[in-house]
Design a protein around this motif. Sequence first.
Motif, PDB file in Angstrom:
ATOM      1  N   GLU A   1       0.851  -1.187   0.000  1.00 40.04           N
ATOM      2  CA  GLU A   1       0.000   0.000   0.000  1.00 40.04           C
ATOM      3  C   GLU A   1       0.885   1.234   0.000  1.00 40.04           C
ATOM      4  OE1 GLU A   1      -3.760   1.922   2.423  1.00 40.04           O
ATOM      5  OE2 GLU A   1      -2.915   0.024   3.089  1.00 40.04           O
ATOM      6  N   SER A   2       0.468   2.242  -0.735  1.00 38.40           N
ATOM      7  CA  SER A   2       1.194   3.497  -0.824  1.00 38.40           C
ATOM      8  C   SER A   2       0.180   4.616  -1.063  1.00 38.40           C
ATOM      9  CB  SER A   2       2.218   3.419  -1.973  1.00 38.40           C
ATOM     10  OG  SER A   2       3.041   4.560  -1.993  1.00 38.40           O
ATOM     11  N   THR A   3       0.649   5.753  -1.519  1.00 30.33           N
ATOM     12  CA  THR A   3      -0.248   6.837  -1.924  1.00 30.33           C
ATOM     13  C   THR A   3       0.216   7.420  -3.248  1.00 30.33           C
ATOM     14  OG1 THR A   3       1.019   8.493  -0.696  1.00 30.33           O
ATOM     15  CG2 THR A   3      -0.875   7.516   0.437  1.00 30.33           C
ATOM     16  N   MET A   4      -0.731   7.977  -3.957  1.00 34.55           N
ATOM     17  CA  MET A   4      -0.469   8.732  -5.177  1.00 34.55           C
ATOM     18  C   MET A   4      -1.530   9.815  -5.243  1.00 34.55           C
ATOM     19  SD  MET A   4       0.282   7.736  -9.099  1.00 34.55           S
ATOM     20  CE  MET A   4       1.630   6.794  -8.497  1.00 34.55           C
ATOM     21  N   MET A   5      -1.114  11.028  -5.501  1.00 31.39           N
ATOM     22  CA  MET A   5      -2.042  12.162  -5.538  1.00 31.39           C
ATOM     23  C   MET A   5      -2.852  12.230  -4.236  1.00 31.39           C
ATOM     24  SD  MET A   5      -3.255  12.123  -9.553  1.00 31.39           S
ATOM     25  CE  MET A   5      -3.783  10.416  -9.615  1.00 31.39           C
ATOM     26  N   LYS A   6      -2.186  11.956  -3.121  1.00 31.59           N
ATOM     27  CA  LYS A   6      -2.789  11.978  -1.782  1.00 31.59           C
ATOM     28  C   LYS A   6      -3.910  10.960  -1.603  1.00 31.59           C
ATOM     29  CE  LYS A   6      -1.652  16.832  -1.297  1.00 31.59           C
ATOM     30  NZ  LYS A   6      -2.137  18.182  -1.097  1.00 31.59           N
ATOM     31  N   THR A   7      -3.871   9.899  -2.400  1.00 30.17           N
ATOM     32  CA  THR A   7      -4.904   8.862  -2.375  1.00 30.17           C
ATOM     33  C   THR A   7      -4.237   7.503  -2.180  1.00 30.17           C
ATOM     34  OG1 THR A   7      -6.244  10.169  -3.909  1.00 30.17           O
ATOM     35  CG2 THR A   7      -6.777   7.838  -3.738  1.00 30.17           C
ATOM     36  N   PRO A   8      -4.843   6.620  -1.377  1.00 30.16           N
ATOM     37  CA  PRO A   8      -4.280   5.271  -1.244  1.00 30.16           C
ATOM     38  C   PRO A   8      -4.212   4.569  -2.601  1.00 30.16           C
ATOM     39  CG  PRO A   8      -5.966   5.645   0.417  1.00 30.16           C
ATOM     40  CD  PRO A   8      -6.034   6.801  -0.537  1.00 30.16           C
ATOM     41  N   CYS A   9      -3.113   3.874  -2.814  1.00 30.04           N
ATOM     42  CA  CYS A   9      -2.951   3.106  -4.044  1.00 30.04           C
ATOM     43  C   CYS A   9      -2.203   1.827  -3.710  1.00 30.04           C
ATOM     44  CB  CYS A   9      -2.198   3.908  -5.101  1.00 30.04           C
ATOM     45  SG  CYS A   9      -0.420   4.090  -4.819  1.00 30.04           S
ATOM     46  N   LEU A  10      -2.117   0.956  -4.702  1.00 31.20           N
ATOM     47  CA  LEU A  10      -1.315  -0.257  -4.575  1.00 31.20           C
ATOM     48  C   LEU A  10      -0.157  -0.177  -5.552  1.00 31.20           C
ATOM     49  CD1 LEU A  10      -4.033  -3.050  -4.324  1.00 31.20           C
ATOM     50  CD2 LEU A  10      -2.598  -2.146  -2.487  1.00 31.20           C
ATOM     51  N   ARG A  11       0.983  -0.683  -5.093  1.00 32.70           N
ATOM     52  CA  ARG A  11       2.188  -0.746  -5.916  1.00 32.70           C
ATOM     53  C   ARG A  11       2.717  -2.181  -5.880  1.00 32.70           C
ATOM     54  NH1 ARG A  11       4.320   4.317  -7.024  1.00 32.70           N
ATOM     55  NH2 ARG A  11       3.338   6.016  -5.876  1.00 32.70           N
ATOM     56  N   TYR A  12       3.398  -2.543  -6.960  1.00 32.19           N
ATOM     57  CA  TYR A  12       4.092  -3.823  -7.018  1.00 32.19           C
ATOM     58  C   TYR A  12       5.573  -3.514  -7.194  1.00 32.19           C
ATOM     59  CZ  TYR A  12       5.863  -8.261  -8.683  1.00 32.19           C
ATOM     60  OH  TYR A  12       6.603  -9.415  -8.838  1.00 32.19           O
ATOM     61  N   GLN A  13       6.376  -3.939  -6.234  1.00 30.09           N
ATOM     62  CA  GLN A  13       7.810  -3.664  -6.225  1.00 30.09           C
ATOM     63  C   GLN A  13       8.075  -2.181  -6.474  1.00 30.09           C
ATOM     64  OE1 GLN A  13       9.554  -6.509  -8.969  1.00 30.09           O
ATOM     65  NE2 GLN A  13       9.371  -8.144  -7.480  1.00 30.09           N
ATOM     66  N   GLY A  14       7.261  -1.341  -5.855  1.00 31.85           N
ATOM     67  CA  GLY A  14       7.432   0.110  -5.942  1.00 31.85           C
ATOM     68  C   GLY A  14       6.746   0.783  -7.111  1.00 31.85           C
ATOM     69  N   ASN A  15       6.258   0.020  -8.071  1.00 31.13           N
ATOM     70  CA  ASN A  15       5.626   0.600  -9.253  1.00 31.13           C
ATOM     71  C   ASN A  15       4.110   0.616  -9.113  1.00 31.13           C
ATOM     72  OD1 ASN A  15       8.030   1.031 -10.887  1.00 31.13           O
ATOM     73  ND2 ASN A  15       8.170  -1.202 -10.878  1.00 31.13           N
ATOM     74  N   PHE A  16       3.491   1.699  -9.568  1.00 25.23           N
ATOM     75  CA  PHE A  16       2.049   1.883  -9.467  1.00 25.23           C
ATOM     76  C   PHE A  16       1.291   0.754 -10.144  1.00 25.23           C
ATOM     77  CE2 PHE A  16      -1.900   3.411 -11.375  1.00 25.23           C
ATOM     78  CZ  PHE A  16      -2.581   3.786 -10.236  1.00 25.23           C
ATOM     79  N   LEU A  17       0.226   0.283  -9.452  1.00 24.83           N
ATOM     80  CA  LEU A  17      -0.683  -0.734  -9.994  1.00 24.83           C
ATOM     81  C   LEU A  17      -2.079  -0.180 -10.221  1.00 24.83           C
ATOM     82  CD1 LEU A  17      -0.220  -3.976  -7.818  1.00 24.83           C
ATOM     83  CD2 LEU A  17       0.381  -3.657 -10.216  1.00 24.83           C
ATOM     84  N   THR A  18      -2.681   0.325  -9.136  1.00 26.84           N
ATOM     85  CA  THR A  18      -4.102   0.664  -9.183  1.00 26.84           C
ATOM     86  C   THR A  18      -4.503   1.579  -8.031  1.00 26.84           C
ATOM     87  OG1 THR A  18      -6.324  -0.310  -9.319  1.00 26.84           O
ATOM     88  CG2 THR A  18      -4.770  -1.406  -7.858  1.00 26.84           C
ATOM     89  N   MET A  19      -5.590   2.314  -8.231  1.00 24.66           N
ATOM     90  CA  MET A  19      -6.183   3.126  -7.174  1.00 24.66           C
ATOM     91  C   MET A  19      -7.553   3.608  -7.620  1.00 24.66           C
ATOM     92  SD  MET A  19      -4.183   6.762  -7.439  1.00 24.66           S
ATOM     93  CE  MET A  19      -5.359   8.090  -7.490  1.00 24.66           C
ATOM     94  N   MET A  20      -8.358   4.001  -6.655  1.00 24.77           N
ATOM     95  CA  MET A  20      -9.626   4.653  -6.981  1.00 24.77           C
ATOM     96  C   MET A  20      -9.337   6.122  -7.233  1.00 24.77           C
ATOM     97  SD  MET A  20     -12.288   2.766  -7.263  1.00 24.77           S
ATOM     98  CE  MET A  20     -13.529   4.039  -7.313  1.00 24.77           C
ATOM     99  N   PHE A  21      -9.939   6.663  -8.264  1.00 21.68           N
ATOM    100  CA  PHE A  21      -9.797   8.081  -8.601  1.00 21.68           C
ATOM    101  C   PHE A  21     -11.163   8.709  -8.377  1.00 21.68           C
ATOM    102  CE2 PHE A  21      -9.098  11.492 -11.956  1.00 21.68           C
ATOM    103  CZ  PHE A  21      -8.182  12.191 -11.195  1.00 21.68           C
ATOM    104  N   ASP A  22     -11.370   9.156  -7.146  1.00 24.85           N
ATOM    105  CA  ASP A  22     -12.686   9.647  -6.737  1.00 24.85           C
ATOM    106  C   ASP A  22     -13.185  10.809  -7.586  1.00 24.85           C
ATOM    107  OD1 ASP A  22     -12.927   7.724  -4.742  1.00 24.85           O
ATOM    108  OD2 ASP A  22     -11.955   9.002  -3.254  1.00 24.85           O
ATOM    109  N   LYS A  23     -12.286  11.638  -8.067  1.00 22.26           N
ATOM    110  CA  LYS A  23     -12.683  12.783  -8.894  1.00 22.26           C
ATOM    111  C   LYS A  23     -13.500  12.338 -10.114  1.00 22.26           C
ATOM    112  CE  LYS A  23     -10.874  16.693 -11.449  1.00 22.26           C
ATOM    113  NZ  LYS A  23      -9.711  17.398 -11.939  1.00 22.26           N
TER     114      LYS A  23
END
Length: 101
Positions: free
Chosen positions: A18-40
Amino acid sequence: MSYAQAFQRLLQEPGVEESTMMKTPCLRYQGNFLTMMFDKEEALIIKVSPERVNELIASGEGLEFNYTKKRFKEWVLIPIEYADAFESFMFEALHYAHSKS
């Protein structure tokens, strides 16, 4: 399965964190972005191959992600009306990440 449940399920996979991107929780695999909800946009973002992004957009299941006015070639928005398939899309992102490592 809800997004939150799928999120927790992916966290059980080796290399996923688990990490964050754009101040939103996201998932990463070996540090690389996988997925997140984009509420906007009320949509899931997944990272998949550029070819898959184009397929999802062409089929109507996906929307172009261009938050910064620049198209992200490996990111696609999956609208909330496809929430029943979010888990599948999230695992697809993980499989793509595996193929790149």
